[in-house]
Design an enzyme around this catalytic site. Structure first.
Site, PDB file in Angstrom:
ATOM      1  N   LYS A  67     -24.222 -31.280 -28.948  1.00  0.00           N
ATOM      2  CA  LYS A  67     -23.903 -30.817 -30.297  1.00  0.00           C
ATOM      3  C   LYS A  67     -24.377 -31.844 -31.334  1.00  0.00           C
ATOM      4  O   LYS A  67     -24.725 -32.977 -30.978  1.00  0.00           O
ATOM      5  CB  LYS A  67     -22.385 -30.552 -30.374  1.00  0.00           C
ATOM      6  CG  LYS A  67     -21.927 -29.433 -29.415  1.00  0.00           C
ATOM      7  CD  LYS A  67     -20.413 -29.234 -29.463  1.00  0.00           C
ATOM      8  CE  LYS A  67     -19.973 -28.110 -28.530  1.00  0.00           C
ATOM      9  NZ  LYS A  67     -18.485 -27.931 -28.552  1.00  0.00           N
TER      10      LYS A  67
ATOM     11  N   TYR B 144     -20.867 -18.263 -29.984  1.00  0.00           N
ATOM     12  CA  TYR B 144     -19.412 -18.378 -29.914  1.00  0.00           C
ATOM     13  C   TYR B 144     -18.720 -17.073 -30.301  1.00  0.00           C
ATOM     14  O   TYR B 144     -17.587 -17.096 -30.783  1.00  0.00           O
ATOM     15  CB  TYR B 144     -18.943 -19.518 -30.821  1.00  0.00           C
ATOM     16  CG  TYR B 144     -19.156 -20.910 -30.234  1.00  0.00           C
ATOM     17  CD1 TYR B 144     -18.579 -21.273 -29.023  1.00  0.00           C
ATOM     18  CD2 TYR B 144     -19.917 -21.865 -30.896  1.00  0.00           C
ATOM     19  CE1 TYR B 144     -18.745 -22.548 -28.488  1.00  0.00           C
ATOM     20  CE2 TYR B 144     -20.095 -23.146 -30.374  1.00  0.00           C
ATOM     21  CZ  TYR B 144     -19.507 -23.480 -29.166  1.00  0.00           C
ATOM     22  OH  TYR B 144     -19.672 -24.738 -28.639  1.00  0.00           O
TER      23      TYR B 144
ATOM     24  N   ASN C  58     -16.743 -32.613 -30.385  1.00  0.00           N
ATOM     25  CA  ASN C  58     -16.579 -32.966 -28.971  1.00  0.00           C
ATOM     26  C   ASN C  58     -17.884 -33.047 -28.182  1.00  0.00           C
ATOM     27  O   ASN C  58     -17.911 -32.872 -26.968  1.00  0.00           O
ATOM     28  CB  ASN C  58     -15.540 -32.055 -28.297  1.00  0.00           C
ATOM     29  CG  ASN C  58     -15.924 -30.586 -28.325  1.00  0.00           C
ATOM     30  OD1 ASN C  58     -17.011 -30.233 -28.792  1.00  0.00           O
ATOM     31  ND2 ASN C  58     -15.056 -29.742 -27.817  1.00  0.00           N
TER      32      ASN C  58
ATOM     33  N   HIS D 215     -21.516 -28.937 -25.182  1.00  0.00           N
ATOM     34  CA  HIS D 215     -21.104 -27.614 -24.712  1.00  0.00           C
ATOM     35  C   HIS D 215     -21.593 -27.411 -23.283  1.00  0.00           C
ATOM     36  O   HIS D 215     -22.692 -27.841 -22.942  1.00  0.00           O
ATOM     37  CB  HIS D 215     -21.716 -26.508 -25.579  1.00  0.00           C
ATOM     38  CG  HIS D 215     -21.710 -25.157 -24.911  1.00  0.00           C
ATOM     39  ND1 HIS D 215     -20.588 -24.357 -24.874  1.00  0.00           N
ATOM     40  CD2 HIS D 215     -22.659 -24.502 -24.186  1.00  0.00           C
ATOM     41  CE1 HIS D 215     -20.867 -23.258 -24.178  1.00  0.00           C
ATOM     42  NE2 HIS D 215     -22.116 -23.322 -23.754  1.00  0.00           N
TER      43      HIS D 215
ATOM     44  N   GLU E 145     -25.996 -17.086 -22.238  1.00  0.00           N
ATOM     45  CA  GLU E 145     -26.349 -18.176 -23.158  1.00  0.00           C
ATOM     46  C   GLU E 145     -27.795 -18.632 -22.956  1.00  0.00           C
ATOM     47  O   GLU E 145     -28.488 -18.937 -23.934  1.00  0.00           O
ATOM     48  CB  GLU E 145     -25.371 -19.346 -22.963  1.00  0.00           C
ATOM     49  CG  GLU E 145     -23.956 -18.984 -23.430  1.00  0.00           C
ATOM     50  CD  GLU E 145     -22.892 -19.982 -23.012  1.00  0.00           C
ATOM     51  OE1 GLU E 145     -23.233 -21.014 -22.381  1.00  0.00           O
ATOM     52  OE2 GLU E 145     -21.710 -19.730 -23.308  1.00  0.00           O
TER      53      GLU E 145
HETATM   54  P1  ATP Z   1     -17.703 -25.315 -25.506  1.00  0.00           P
HETATM   55  O1  ATP Z   1     -17.752 -23.790 -25.414  1.00  0.00           O
HETATM   56  O2  ATP Z   1     -18.233 -25.839 -26.807  1.00  0.00           O
HETATM   57  O3  ATP Z   1     -18.287 -25.947 -24.302  1.00  0.00           O
HETATM   58  P2  ATP Z   1     -15.020 -25.273 -24.517  1.00  0.00           P
HETATM   59  O4  ATP Z   1     -15.525 -24.222 -23.590  1.00  0.00           O
HETATM   60  O5  ATP Z   1     -14.418 -26.498 -23.928  1.00  0.00           O
HETATM   61  O6  ATP Z   1     -16.170 -25.757 -25.501  1.00  0.00           O
HETATM   62  P3  ATP Z   1     -13.969 -23.192 -26.212  1.00  0.00           P
HETATM   63  O7  ATP Z   1     -12.609 -22.643 -26.095  1.00  0.00           O
HETATM   64  O8  ATP Z   1     -15.129 -22.389 -25.730  1.00  0.00           O
HETATM   65  O9  ATP Z   1     -13.964 -24.652 -25.524  1.00  0.00           O
HETATM   66  O10 ATP Z   1     -14.186 -23.584 -27.739  1.00  0.00           O
HETATM   67  C1  ATP Z   1     -15.483 -23.792 -28.256  1.00  0.00           C
HETATM   68  C2  ATP Z   1     -15.452 -24.928 -29.234  1.00  0.00           C
HETATM   69  O11 ATP Z   1     -14.645 -24.574 -30.340  1.00  0.00           O
HETATM   70  C3  ATP Z   1     -14.841 -26.223 -28.706  1.00  0.00           C
HETATM   71  O12 ATP Z   1     -15.739 -27.025 -27.979  1.00  0.00           O
HETATM   72  C4  ATP Z   1     -14.427 -26.902 -29.981  1.00  0.00           C
HETATM   73  O13 ATP Z   1     -15.536 -27.580 -30.598  1.00  0.00           O
HETATM   74  C5  ATP Z   1     -14.021 -25.739 -30.847  1.00  0.00           C
HETATM   75  N1  ATP Z   1     -12.574 -25.554 -30.781  1.00  0.00           N
HETATM   76  C6  ATP Z   1     -11.881 -25.001 -29.763  1.00  0.00           C
HETATM   77  N2  ATP Z   1     -10.563 -24.998 -30.023  1.00  0.00           N
HETATM   78  C7  ATP Z   1     -10.428 -25.566 -31.244  1.00  0.00           C
HETATM   79  C8  ATP Z   1      -9.334 -25.849 -32.092  1.00  0.00           C
HETATM   80  N3  ATP Z   1      -8.081 -25.562 -31.720  1.00  0.00           N
HETATM   81  N4  ATP Z   1      -9.578 -26.442 -33.280  1.00  0.00           N
HETATM   82  C9  ATP Z   1     -10.829 -26.745 -33.665  1.00  0.00           C
HETATM   83  N5  ATP Z   1     -11.915 -26.506 -32.914  1.00  0.00           N
HETATM   84  C10 ATP Z   1     -11.719 -25.923 -31.728  1.00  0.00           C
HETATM   85 MG    MG Z   2     -16.571 -22.559 -24.282  1.00  0.00          MG
END
Ligand code: ATP
Ligand code: MG
Length: 137
Positions: free
Chosen positions: A9, A49, A112, A115, A126
Site C-alpha cells: 500500500k 474493496y 497497515n 494487502h 483480484e
Molecule cells: P486487506 O484486504 O487490505 O489485506 P484485511 O483483509 O486484513 O486487509 P479487510 O477487512 O479486508 O482486512 O479490510 C481492508 C482494509 O480496510 C484493511 O486492511 C484496513 O486498511 C481497512 N480497515 C479495516 N477495518 C478498518 C477499521 N475498523 N477502521 C479503519 N480501517 C479499516
Molecule cells: Mg481483506
C-alpha cells in the site's frame, strides 16, 4: 499452482518497505509472477474493496489506497493465499504478532502497509482486476 494478489500500500512504498516485503516472500519460497508500481484510480480501489463499501471507513480506505503509488504483485506457490495472510498478520497491526509484516512495521489499521487476498476465489478476482493484461507463465 495457487496464486495470491499481494499489494504494498502507499504507506509501505513511501516508507521504503518494498524490498523487505519482496524478500520475505522470496525467502519463504514463493515465486513472483507479476509486479508493477502504479497509481490507483478511485474506481479500481472501490472495486477492489467493494465488499466493504457499506463500512464507515470505506471512503477513507479508498482515499488511502489512492494516496500514492502501490506495488501490485502476484505471488505463486503452495498455500500462498493462507500462508501469505499469516506472513502479513492481523488486519489491526496492534493485534498482529511480531514477526509478521504488519506486526513488525505498523501500528495503524488505516496504514497497515500491505494487502493479501483472503481466499483463492478472492485471489482470482483480484488478479483479474489488477492484472487484466495477465501475468508471467
Ligand atoms: P486487506 O484486504 O487490505 O489485506 P484485511 O483483509 O486484513 O486487509 P479487510 O477487512 O479486508 O482486512 O479490510 C481492508 C482494509 O480496510 C484493511 O486492511 C484496513 O486498511 C481497512 N480497515 C479495516 N477495518 C478498518 C477499521 N475498523 N477502521 C479503519 N480501517 C479499516
Ligand atoms: Mg481483506
Amino acid at each position: 499452482t495457487e496464486q495470491s494478489y499481494i499489494m504494498i500500500k502507499p504507506d509501505g512504498v513511501q516508507r521504503g518497505l518494498v524490498g523487505e516485503v519482496i524478500k520475505r516472500f522470496e525467502q519463504r519460497g514463493y515465486t513472483l509472477k507479476g509486479l508493477k508500481l502504479m497509481n490507483v484510480e478511485k474506481s479500481l480501489a472501490e472495486k477492489h474493496y467493494e465488499d466493504l463499501s457499506a463500512r464507515p471507513f470505506f471512503p477513507a480506505l479508498v482515499d488511502y489506497i489512492c494516496s500514492g503509488p502501490v506495488v501490485a504483485m502476484v505471488w505463486e506457490g503452495k498455500g500462498v493465499v493462507a500462508t501469505g495472510r499469516k506472513m502479513i498478520g492481523a488486519t489491526n497491526p496492534l493485534a498482529s504478532e511480531p514477526g509478521t509484516i504488519r506486526g513488525d512495521f505498523a501500528i495503524e489499521v488505516g496504514r497497515n502497509v500491505i494487502h493479501g487476498s483472503d481466499s483463492v476465489e478472492s485471489a482470482t478476482r483480484e488478479i483479474g482486476l489488477w492484472f487484466p493484461e495477465g501475468v508471467a507463465n
